[in-house]
Design a protein around this motif. Structure first.
Motif, PDB file in Angstrom:
ATOM      1  N   LYS A  92     -75.001 -39.873 -28.442  1.00 38.16           N
ATOM      2  CA  LYS A  92     -74.948 -38.956 -27.300  1.00 38.16           C
ATOM      3  C   LYS A  92     -73.535 -38.415 -27.158  1.00 38.16           C
ATOM      4  CE  LYS A  92     -76.503 -37.307 -23.278  1.00 38.16           C
ATOM      5  NZ  LYS A  92     -76.896 -35.935 -23.370  1.00 38.16           N
ATOM      6  N   ALA A  93     -73.441 -37.153 -26.835  1.00 37.86           N
ATOM      7  CA  ALA A  93     -72.157 -36.530 -26.507  1.00 37.86           C
ATOM      8  C   ALA A  93     -72.338 -35.805 -25.186  1.00 37.86           C
ATOM      9  CB  ALA A  93     -71.739 -35.556 -27.595  1.00 37.86           C
ATOM     10  N   SER A  94     -71.341 -35.887 -24.336  1.00 34.77           N
ATOM     11  CA  SER A  94     -71.444 -35.277 -23.019  1.00 34.77           C
ATOM     12  C   SER A  94     -70.074 -34.830 -22.547  1.00 34.77           C
ATOM     13  CB  SER A  94     -72.031 -36.287 -22.030  1.00 34.77           C
ATOM     14  OG  SER A  94     -72.261 -35.687 -20.792  1.00 34.77           O
ATOM     15  N   GLU A  95     -70.046 -33.746 -21.802  1.00 31.87           N
ATOM     16  CA  GLU A  95     -68.811 -33.335 -21.158  1.00 31.87           C
ATOM     17  C   GLU A  95     -68.581 -34.243 -19.957  1.00 31.87           C
ATOM     18  OE1 GLU A  95     -68.080 -28.997 -20.550  1.00 31.87           O
ATOM     19  OE2 GLU A  95     -70.206 -28.948 -21.135  1.00 31.87           O
ATOM     20  N   CYS A  96     -67.327 -34.540 -19.688  1.00 33.10           N
ATOM     21  CA  CYS A  96     -67.000 -35.356 -18.522  1.00 33.10           C
ATOM     22  C   CYS A  96     -65.514 -35.285 -18.255  1.00 33.10           C
ATOM     23  CB  CYS A  96     -67.441 -36.800 -18.730  1.00 33.10           C
ATOM     24  SG  CYS A  96     -66.429 -37.693 -19.915  1.00 33.10           S
ATOM     25  N   TYR A  97     -65.074 -36.065 -17.300  1.00 34.36           N
ATOM     26  CA  TYR A  97     -63.663 -36.229 -16.994  1.00 34.36           C
ATOM     27  C   TYR A  97     -63.326 -37.708 -17.120  1.00 34.36           C
ATOM     28  CZ  TYR A  97     -63.856 -31.586 -14.889  1.00 34.36           C
ATOM     29  OH  TYR A  97     -64.018 -30.246 -14.668  1.00 34.36           O
ATOM     30  N   LEU A  98     -62.140 -37.998 -17.636  1.00 35.01           N
ATOM     31  CA  LEU A  98     -61.618 -39.354 -17.664  1.00 35.01           C
ATOM     32  C   LEU A  98     -60.576 -39.450 -16.555  1.00 35.01           C
ATOM     33  CD1 LEU A  98     -61.210 -42.158 -19.024  1.00 35.01           C
ATOM     34  CD2 LEU A  98     -59.468 -41.061 -20.443  1.00 35.01           C
ATOM     35  N   SER A  99     -60.697 -40.458 -15.707  1.00 36.58           N
ATOM     36  CA  SER A  99     -59.721 -40.653 -14.651  1.00 36.58           C
ATOM     37  C   SER A  99     -58.469 -41.272 -15.253  1.00 36.58           C
ATOM     38  CB  SER A  99     -60.303 -41.566 -13.569  1.00 36.58           C
ATOM     39  OG  SER A  99     -59.369 -41.706 -12.532  1.00 36.58           O
ATOM     40  N   THR A 100     -57.339 -40.605 -15.036  1.00 41.49           N
ATOM     41  CA  THR A 100     -56.049 -41.111 -15.519  1.00 41.49           C
ATOM     42  C   THR A 100     -55.094 -41.193 -14.338  1.00 41.49           C
ATOM     43  OG1 THR A 100     -55.035 -38.958 -15.965  1.00 41.49           O
ATOM     44  CG2 THR A 100     -56.411 -39.896 -17.715  1.00 41.49           C
ATOM     45  N   THR A 101     -53.942 -41.784 -14.553  1.00 39.00           N
ATOM     46  CA  THR A 101     -52.952 -41.883 -13.481  1.00 39.00           C
ATOM     47  C   THR A 101     -52.446 -40.512 -13.063  1.00 39.00           C
ATOM     48  OG1 THR A 101     -51.224 -42.247 -15.114  1.00 39.00           O
ATOM     49  CG2 THR A 101     -52.197 -44.206 -14.087  1.00 39.00           C
ATOM     50  N   SER A 102     -52.607 -39.508 -13.921  1.00 38.11           N
ATOM     51  CA  SER A 102     -52.191 -38.137 -13.584  1.00 38.11           C
ATOM     52  C   SER A 102     -53.305 -37.326 -12.955  1.00 38.11           C
ATOM     53  CB  SER A 102     -51.725 -37.418 -14.853  1.00 38.11           C
ATOM     54  OG  SER A 102     -50.673 -38.108 -15.443  1.00 38.11           O
ATOM     55  N   GLY A 103     -54.500 -37.900 -12.871  1.00 33.91           N
ATOM     56  CA  GLY A 103     -55.649 -37.182 -12.326  1.00 33.91           C
ATOM     57  C   GLY A 103     -56.735 -37.049 -13.377  1.00 33.91           C
ATOM     58  N   PRO A 104     -57.860 -36.428 -13.022  1.00 39.57           N
ATOM     59  CA  PRO A 104     -58.972 -36.292 -13.962  1.00 39.57           C
ATOM     60  C   PRO A 104     -58.598 -35.421 -15.153  1.00 39.57           C
ATOM     61  CG  PRO A 104     -59.674 -35.832 -11.713  1.00 39.57           C
ATOM     62  CD  PRO A 104     -58.181 -35.916 -11.691  1.00 39.57           C
ATOM     63  N   LEU A 105     -59.037 -35.835 -16.342  1.00 41.75           N
ATOM     64  CA  LEU A 105     -58.750 -35.129 -17.578  1.00 41.75           C
ATOM     65  C   LEU A 105     -60.078 -34.703 -18.204  1.00 41.75           C
ATOM     66  CD1 LEU A 105     -56.498 -34.350 -19.610  1.00 41.75           C
ATOM     67  CD2 LEU A 105     -56.788 -36.606 -20.626  1.00 41.75           C
ATOM     68  N   ALA A 106     -60.301 -33.402 -18.349  1.00 36.33           N
ATOM     69  CA  ALA A 106     -61.552 -32.879 -18.898  1.00 36.33           C
ATOM     70  C   ALA A 106     -61.642 -33.156 -20.392  1.00 36.33           C
ATOM     71  CB  ALA A 106     -61.645 -31.377 -18.645  1.00 36.33           C
ATOM     72  N   GLY A 107     -62.859 -33.487 -20.836  1.00 37.44           N
ATOM     73  CA  GLY A 107     -63.044 -33.731 -22.257  1.00 37.44           C
ATOM     74  C   GLY A 107     -64.470 -34.073 -22.611  1.00 37.44           C
ATOM     75  N   PHE A 108     -64.634 -34.742 -23.731  1.00 32.35           N
ATOM     76  CA  PHE A 108     -65.935 -35.105 -24.270  1.00 32.35           C
ATOM     77  C   PHE A 108     -66.072 -36.620 -24.302  1.00 32.35           C
ATOM     78  CE2 PHE A 108     -64.157 -31.485 -26.575  1.00 32.35           C
ATOM     79  CZ  PHE A 108     -65.088 -30.499 -26.323  1.00 32.35           C
ATOM     80  N   LEU A 109     -67.208 -37.122 -23.890  1.00 30.22           N
ATOM     81  CA  LEU A 109     -67.549 -38.538 -24.011  1.00 30.22           C
ATOM     82  C   LEU A 109     -68.547 -38.661 -25.148  1.00 30.22           C
ATOM     83  CD1 LEU A 109     -67.511 -41.475 -22.917  1.00 30.22           C
ATOM     84  CD2 LEU A 109     -69.417 -40.807 -21.445  1.00 30.22           C
ATOM     85  N   PHE A 110     -68.223 -39.491 -26.132  1.00 24.29           N
ATOM     86  CA  PHE A 110     -69.093 -39.714 -27.281  1.00 24.29           C
ATOM     87  C   PHE A 110     -69.574 -41.156 -27.261  1.00 24.29           C
ATOM     88  CE2 PHE A 110     -66.008 -36.481 -28.676  1.00 24.29           C
ATOM     89  CZ  PHE A 110     -66.858 -35.472 -29.095  1.00 24.29           C
ATOM     90  N   ILE A 111     -70.862 -41.363 -27.481  1.00 21.69           N
ATOM     91  CA  ILE A 111     -71.424 -42.699 -27.604  1.00 21.69           C
ATOM     92  C   ILE A 111     -72.048 -42.781 -28.988  1.00 21.69           C
ATOM     93  CG2 ILE A 111     -73.094 -44.360 -26.699  1.00 21.69           C
ATOM     94  CD1 ILE A 111     -72.874 -42.789 -24.000  1.00 21.69           C
TER      95      ILE A 111
END
Length: 196
Positions: A92-111
């Motif tokens: 599965k691949a999905s667009e999402c955001y990763l929460s970082t200390t600088s704020g949400p970072l847009a990208g791709f989540l791959f499983i």
């Protein structure tokens, strides 16, 4: 030399340059507190927020679509960003955001059948020790065998905002938010973990 430097900068575990005491202090308002226990039930969080701007979202989706077409599909995007072992399959691949200390970072989540991976949508500027600027993508790769548990979470005030928390064996927690097709993605994650 540049390849090994890039490799050291983007390999999937977070590099922390701080003392143990500094790590224990809460340093960011985007992440909930550290995972004290792993549980399969839904829990809630008031602290994470994801702001969306419609025009930015549309531009991001157009850019994403163009990139996927350029490299020949989502699976090729995954292979472009991460090393893939023989026999590994992308589930599965999905667009999402990763929460970082600088704020949400847009990208791709791959499983995949081997790991959960995240790659930022855009490259970031990084400076080498010699002062040269490099543009790299922020990447995280978590082997399935190193995942202690996954949790579902949602914003108490806006229940439609759901999050996925991944806790590793060494107690790092990664928060993914704004996941497209959230329930389907979470099911693929649970399936991958059960077969690891």
């Amino acid at each position: 030399m540049q390849t090994s430097l890039l490799h050291n900068l983007v390999v999937g575990t977070p590099a922390i340059s701080a003392t143990y005491d500094q790590i224990q202090k809460p340093v960011n308002r985007y992440l909930p507190g550290p995972a004290t226990q792993c549980q399969r039930s839904t829990k809630t969080s008031k602290q994470m927020r994801l702001r969306t701007d419609i025009s930015k979202t549309v531009m991001r989706k157009l850019s994403l679509g163009a990139h996927i077409l350029r490299v020949g599909g989502v699976e090729n995007v995954y292979k472009q960003f991460f090393s893939v072992r023989e026999g590994e399959r992308l589930l599965k691949a999905s667009e999402c955001y990763l929460s970082t200390t600088s704020g949400p970072l847009a990208g791709f989540l791959f499983i995949s059948t081997d790991k959960v991976a995240f790659c930022s949508e855009r490259s970031m500027k990084v400076f080498t020790q010699t002062g040269h600027m490099l543009r790299i993508r922020y990447k995280v790769a978590i082997p399935l065998k190193k995942i202690k548990c996954v949790n579902q979470s949602k914003n108490v005030q806006k229940p439609t905002q759901k999050y996925i928390e991944i806790v590793t064996e060494d107690n790092f927690d990664f928060w993914f938010m704004g996941v497209l097709k959230y329930q389907k993605t979470f099911k693929y994650l649970e399936q991958a973990l059960s077969q690891a």
